[in-house]
Design a protein around this motif. Sequence first.
Motif, short mmCIF file in Angstrom:
data_model
loop_
_atom_site.label_atom_id
_atom_site.label_comp_id
_atom_site.label_asym_id
_atom_site.label_seq_id
_atom_site.Cartn_x
_atom_site.Cartn_y
_atom_site.Cartn_z
N PHE A 98 -41.10 -45.70 9.99
CA PHE A 98 -39.85 -46.46 10.03
C PHE A 98 -38.69 -45.57 10.45
O PHE A 98 -38.65 -44.38 10.11
CB PHE A 98 -39.53 -47.04 8.65
CG PHE A 98 -40.50 -48.09 8.18
CD1 PHE A 98 -40.26 -49.44 8.41
CD2 PHE A 98 -41.65 -47.74 7.51
CE1 PHE A 98 -41.14 -50.40 7.97
CE2 PHE A 98 -42.55 -48.69 7.06
CZ PHE A 98 -42.29 -50.03 7.31
N ASN B 276 -33.14 -40.47 8.59
CA ASN B 276 -33.31 -41.91 8.77
C ASN B 276 -34.77 -42.32 8.97
O ASN B 276 -35.05 -43.47 9.30
CB ASN B 276 -32.49 -42.40 9.97
CG ASN B 276 -31.01 -42.35 9.68
OD1 ASN B 276 -30.59 -42.31 8.53
ND2 ASN B 276 -30.21 -42.35 10.72
N ALA C 93 -33.59 -51.73 11.17
CA ALA C 93 -34.70 -50.78 11.16
C ALA C 93 -35.74 -51.23 12.17
O ALA C 93 -35.77 -52.37 12.62
CB ALA C 93 -35.32 -50.69 9.78
N ASN D 136 -37.59 -55.01 4.28
CA ASN D 136 -36.56 -53.97 4.42
C ASN D 136 -35.64 -54.04 3.22
O ASN D 136 -35.01 -55.06 2.97
CB ASN D 136 -35.78 -54.21 5.73
CG ASN D 136 -34.82 -53.08 6.04
OD1 ASN D 136 -34.58 -52.20 5.24
ND2 ASN D 136 -34.25 -53.12 7.23
N TYR E 173 -34.30 -46.01 10.57
CA TYR E 173 -33.11 -46.83 10.34
C TYR E 173 -32.03 -46.44 11.35
O TYR E 173 -31.86 -45.26 11.67
CB TYR E 173 -32.58 -46.62 8.92
CG TYR E 173 -33.37 -47.38 7.89
CD1 TYR E 173 -33.08 -48.71 7.62
CD2 TYR E 173 -34.41 -46.77 7.21
CE1 TYR E 173 -33.80 -49.42 6.69
CE2 TYR E 173 -35.15 -47.48 6.27
CZ TYR E 173 -34.84 -48.81 6.01
OH TYR E 173 -35.57 -49.51 5.09
#
Length: 201
Positions: free
Chosen positions: A198, A74, A110, A104, A200
């Motif tokens: 990042f 992720n 996120a 996104n 998620y």
Amino acid sequence: MRPGLRILLSLFVILIAIALIAIPAEGDVMIISHANGTGFLLQKPIIINLTSNATEYKGATFVWTIENGTVSGNYINITGVLRIHVNWNVSNTDYFLNILSIGNGLDKNASFNLTLDQIAKQANKVLNSSETSALTVYIKEGYQNESSLGTIIYNQTLEGPFNMQYPNFIPYYIGFYYEKPPDTNNSVGQYLNFTFNFVYV
């Protein structure tokens, strides 16, 4: 054995040999085929682009280059460089807003952290901090204006987390206040090395 029978028997043996030779050995059979496939263009999970503002400021040039991107579960890490050059003999503003947009591309929540490594160069010579301190970098969820610039991104400091909420994603924008340098040296380029991390959820 009679000559005729001998010839007939020889022909029979030759025919059997030819038949045995014609049978392919196991594993030697080759099948040639063609299959038509359909390709799927994967939606970009993170979208970082120059906006149309990057071409609207008179005397200013912005070049954005993504240098690296990695995906692990992720987690998505992206590094890129934004080069800024301002011709102060032409420029009529100190505010350069909404230059980069961050979006996104997945239907998930996120968040991201951001690190900036900022340098100024004249040709290949790296200049001192008096040049980089003239440029202040801001990030904001939603469109920036001069009275609402957002959060300052300090040089070599981890900033964040910045949240991106599904389904009502609001892009983040990066812009600048660039104080006119005393010498108005038009050969100076500002290089903003961004690292986006990042995740998620």
